[in-house]
Design a protein around this motif. Structure first.
Motif, PDB file in Angstrom:
ATOM      1  N   GLN A 140       0.690  -1.263  -0.218  1.00 19.82           N
ATOM      2  CA  GLN A 140      -0.108  -0.033   0.010  1.00 19.82           C
ATOM      3  C   GLN A 140       0.826   1.144  -0.044  1.00 19.82           C
ATOM      4  N   VAL A 141       0.510   2.217  -0.934  1.00 23.34           N
ATOM      5  CA  VAL A 141       1.266   3.341  -1.111  1.00 23.34           C
ATOM      6  C   VAL A 141       0.431   4.474  -1.018  1.00 23.34           C
ATOM      7  N   SER A 142       0.873   5.776  -0.816  1.00 23.40           N
ATOM      8  CA  SER A 142      -0.091   6.938  -0.974  1.00 23.40           C
ATOM      9  C   SER A 142       0.385   7.750  -2.313  1.00 23.40           C
ATOM     10  N   VAL A 143      -0.668   7.831  -3.130  1.00 21.04           N
ATOM     11  CA  VAL A 143      -0.284   8.793  -4.365  1.00 21.04           C
ATOM     12  C   VAL A 143      -0.461  10.247  -4.053  1.00 21.04           C
ATOM     13  N   GLN A 144       0.473  10.943  -4.301  1.00 20.33           N
ATOM     14  CA  GLN A 144       0.182  12.390  -3.812  1.00 20.33           C
ATOM     15  C   GLN A 144       0.391  13.427  -4.862  1.00 20.33           C
ATOM     16  N   ILE A 145      -0.267  14.422  -4.832  1.00 21.91           N
ATOM     17  CA  ILE A 145      -0.344  15.440  -5.839  1.00 21.91           C
ATOM     18  C   ILE A 145      -0.019  16.995  -5.093  1.00 21.91           C
ATOM     19  N   ARG A 146       0.250  17.834  -6.302  1.00 23.46           N
ATOM     20  CA  ARG A 146       0.282  19.054  -5.833  1.00 23.46           C
ATOM     21  C   ARG A 146      -0.427  19.828  -7.049  1.00 23.46           C
ATOM     22  N   THR A 147      -0.954  20.864  -7.022  1.00 24.57           N
ATOM     23  CA  THR A 147      -1.600  21.716  -7.997  1.00 24.57           C
ATOM     24  C   THR A 147      -0.626  22.541  -8.864  1.00 24.57           C
ATOM     25  N   THR A 148       0.405  23.422  -7.884  1.00 25.76           N
ATOM     26  CA  THR A 148       1.210  24.051  -8.494  1.00 25.76           C
ATOM     27  C   THR A 148       2.719  23.568  -7.718  1.00 25.76           C
ATOM     28  N   GLU A 149       3.628  24.239  -8.436  1.00 26.65           N
ATOM     29  CA  GLU A 149       5.119  23.806  -7.852  1.00 26.65           C
ATOM     30  C   GLU A 149       5.289  24.560  -6.294  1.00 26.65           C
ATOM     31  N   ASN A 150       4.290  25.549  -6.034  1.00 28.07           N
ATOM     32  CA  ASN A 150       4.466  26.129  -4.893  1.00 28.07           C
ATOM     33  C   ASN A 150       3.679  25.481  -3.919  1.00 28.07           C
ATOM     34  N   ASP A 151       2.888  24.525  -4.190  1.00 25.25           N
ATOM     35  CA  ASP A 151       1.804  24.111  -3.133  1.00 25.25           C
ATOM     36  C   ASP A 151       2.762  22.754  -2.687  1.00 25.25           C
ATOM     37  N   ASN A 152       2.191  22.415  -1.247  1.00 27.85           N
ATOM     38  CA  ASN A 152       2.376  21.035  -0.621  1.00 27.85           C
ATOM     39  C   ASN A 152       1.834  19.960  -1.314  1.00 27.85           C
ATOM     40  N   PHE A 153       2.614  18.721  -1.108  1.00 27.77           N
ATOM     41  CA  PHE A 153       1.839  17.442  -1.763  1.00 27.77           C
ATOM     42  C   PHE A 153       0.777  17.157  -0.961  1.00 27.77           C
ATOM     43  N   THR A 154      -0.368  16.541  -1.447  1.00 29.43           N
ATOM     44  CA  THR A 154      -1.378  15.957  -0.425  1.00 29.43           C
ATOM     45  C   THR A 154      -1.756  14.672  -1.066  1.00 29.43           C
ATOM     46  N   HIS A 155      -2.170  13.769  -0.255  1.00 25.54           N
ATOM     47  CA  HIS A 155      -2.608  12.586  -0.455  1.00 25.54           C
ATOM     48  C   HIS A 155      -3.924  12.624  -1.369  1.00 25.54           C
ATOM     49  N   ILE A 156      -3.867  12.134  -2.398  1.00 29.90           N
ATOM     50  CA  ILE A 156      -5.263  11.871  -3.193  1.00 29.90           C
ATOM     51  C   ILE A 156      -5.713  10.405  -3.417  1.00 29.90           C
ATOM     52  N   CYS A 157      -4.804   9.606  -3.441  1.00 20.76           N
ATOM     53  CA  CYS A 157      -5.401   8.110  -3.628  1.00 20.76           C
ATOM     54  C   CYS A 157      -4.351   7.066  -3.152  1.00 20.76           C
ATOM     55  N   GLY A 158      -4.740   5.872  -3.003  1.00 19.37           N
ATOM     56  CA  GLY A 158      -4.116   4.928  -2.727  1.00 19.37           C
ATOM     57  C   GLY A 158      -3.381   4.209  -4.110  1.00 19.37           C
ATOM     58  N   GLY A 159      -2.634   3.629  -3.828  1.00 17.81           N
ATOM     59  CA  GLY A 159      -1.719   2.795  -4.911  1.00 17.81           C
ATOM     60  C   GLY A 159      -1.357   1.380  -4.245  1.00 17.81           C
ATOM     61  N   SER A 160      -0.911   0.509  -5.529  1.00 23.69           N
ATOM     62  CA  SER A 160      -0.528  -0.654  -4.936  1.00 23.69           C
ATOM     63  C   SER A 160       1.033  -0.957  -6.049  1.00 23.69           C
ATOM     64  N   ILE A 161       1.916  -1.446  -5.071  1.00 24.31           N
ATOM     65  CA  ILE A 161       3.220  -1.592  -5.558  1.00 24.31           C
ATOM     66  C   ILE A 161       3.143  -3.169  -6.369  1.00 24.31           C
ATOM     67  N   ILE A 162       3.380  -3.105  -7.574  1.00 19.89           N
ATOM     68  CA  ILE A 162       3.367  -4.253  -8.460  1.00 19.89           C
ATOM     69  C   ILE A 162       4.893  -4.548  -8.961  1.00 19.89           C
ATOM     70  N   ASP A 163       5.883  -3.746  -8.717  1.00 17.59           N
ATOM     71  CA  ASP A 163       7.177  -4.023  -9.105  1.00 17.59           C
ATOM     72  C   ASP A 163       8.067  -2.785  -8.374  1.00 17.59           C
ATOM     73  N   LYS A 164       9.336  -2.870  -8.393  1.00 12.77           N
ATOM     74  CA  LYS A 164      10.009  -1.810  -7.421  1.00 12.77           C
ATOM     75  C   LYS A 164      10.084  -0.551  -8.239  1.00 12.77           C
ATOM     76  N   SER A 165       9.669  -0.361  -9.603  1.00 16.77           N
ATOM     77  CA  SER A 165       9.504   0.810 -10.207  1.00 16.77           C
ATOM     78  C   SER A 165       8.083   1.166 -10.675  1.00 16.77           C
ATOM     79  N   TRP A 166       7.244   0.288 -10.283  1.00 21.58           N
ATOM     80  CA  TRP A 166       5.799   0.563 -10.897  1.00 21.58           C
ATOM     81  C   TRP A 166       4.734   0.396  -9.823  1.00 21.58           C
ATOM     82  N   VAL A 167       3.920   1.236  -9.838  1.00 22.61           N
ATOM     83  CA  VAL A 167       2.571   1.394  -8.772  1.00 22.61           C
ATOM     84  C   VAL A 167       1.368   1.446  -9.619  1.00 22.61           C
ATOM     85  N   LEU A 168       0.369   0.663  -9.383  1.00 23.35           N
ATOM     86  CA  LEU A 168      -0.807   0.643 -10.032  1.00 23.35           C
ATOM     87  C   LEU A 168      -2.122   1.391  -9.132  1.00 23.35           C
TER      88      LEU A 168
END
Length: 293
Positions: A41-69
């Motif tokens: 289980q991971v947290s997918v996080q976004i920011r609206t602009t480069e000046n904003d803080n990142f915010t949790h928006i969705c969950g995700g699942s690790i399917i490989d070391k470099s990939w999340v679904l």
């Protein structure tokens, strides 16, 4: 407010916030969970602009070391550039994530068409800029190899940072897990819920299809959710149907004369679906009876 989950393979949560997080409240139908029990289980996080803080928006699942679904709808309102998306992993608490990795690229399912069907093919792959380091709190999920199996009616485990039991939506800062049925509920008789209608939209000028439920509040007015017309179809492509427990046996169909969204409804994945209300004014009044009230 939307939730998306895929049984046995991965679990994705679409989360919105209306108030700040309160760690003293419990998740509805869930218990506090340990990330070591759900290390994919991971947290997918976004920011609206480069000046904003990142915010949790969705969950995700690790399917490989470099990939999340995750879900494709997690980056459409509005679509954000890859530099404004990252993945956080390694803790049950959003505030204590051990690993934070920016994205290299994201790939939506090629058949995901939100204007036609919001959640069909609602999949998105996140390619990380560098690989995750696996350990007790960060591991890939075991993918199901039985592609043809039908899981309808079976129990599964869901995890994520979810709803709380307050009267408004807020972001919980603990991971949760709960056993729920994929298909749930009991058959209902429309005479026990005669205010219930189906709000239907004609997409692309073809047949009407059920989009949302609605509640009769007056003979000429129905209350539904503003997100049910997120893509702003015209009133001429809307109708309500009422009078039966079955979508195929409705007894009354009335076109919509006009719709009125709440003037403060501004949907984004950051602010969520606050003020998610829409009034439907009908072209003619409903005829009240035992199945329509």
């Amino acid at each position: 407010m939307y939730r998306v989950l895929s049984v046995s393979v991965f679990v994705v949560f679409f989360m919105s916030t209306a108030v700040s997080a309160d760690t003293s409240v419990k998740i509805v139908n869930g218990d506090n969970a340990n990330i070591e029990d759900h290390p994919w289980q991971v947290s997918v996080q976004i920011r609206t602009t480069e000046n904003d803080n990142f915010t949790h928006i969705c969950g995700g699942s690790i399917i490989d070391k470099s990939w999340v679904l995750t879900a494709a709808h997690c980056n459409i309102y509005p679509e954000l550039p890859v530099k404004n998306i990252r993945v956080a992993a390694g803790s049950s608490l959003l505030s204590q994530m051990k690993t934070i990795i920016p994205l290299k690229h994201f790939y939506r399912h090629e058949n995901y068409k939100p204007l036609i069907s919001e959640y069909n093919s609602d999949l998105m792959l996140l390619q990380l800029r560098r690989p995750l380091k696996f350990g007790s709190t960060i591991k890939k999920i075991d993918l199901d190899t039985d592609i043809g199996k039908n899981y309808t009616g079976e129990l599964c485990t869901i995890s994520g940072w979810g709803y709380t039991n307050t009267s408004v939506l807020c972001m919980a800062t603990v991971s949760t897990a709960a056993s729920v049925k994929i298909v749930n509920g009991d058959d209902a008789d429309i005479e026990d819920h005669p205010w219930m209608v189906t709000f239907q939209i004609r997409k692309g000028g073809v047949n009407y299809t059920h989009e949302c439920g609605g509640a009769i509040i007056d003979k000429s007015w129905v209350l539904t959710a503003a997100h049910c017309n997120l893509f702003e179809y015209e009133a001429k492509d809307m109708r309500i149907a009422a009078g039966s427990s079955f979508l195929s046996q409705m007894t009354e169909f009335i076109p919509v004369k006009k719709f009125h969204m709440h003037d403060k409804f501004k949907p984004t994945l950051v602010t969520g679906l606050q003020n998610d209300l829409m009034l439907l004014q009908l072209q003619k009044p409903l005829k009240f009876g035992s199945t329509i009230k």
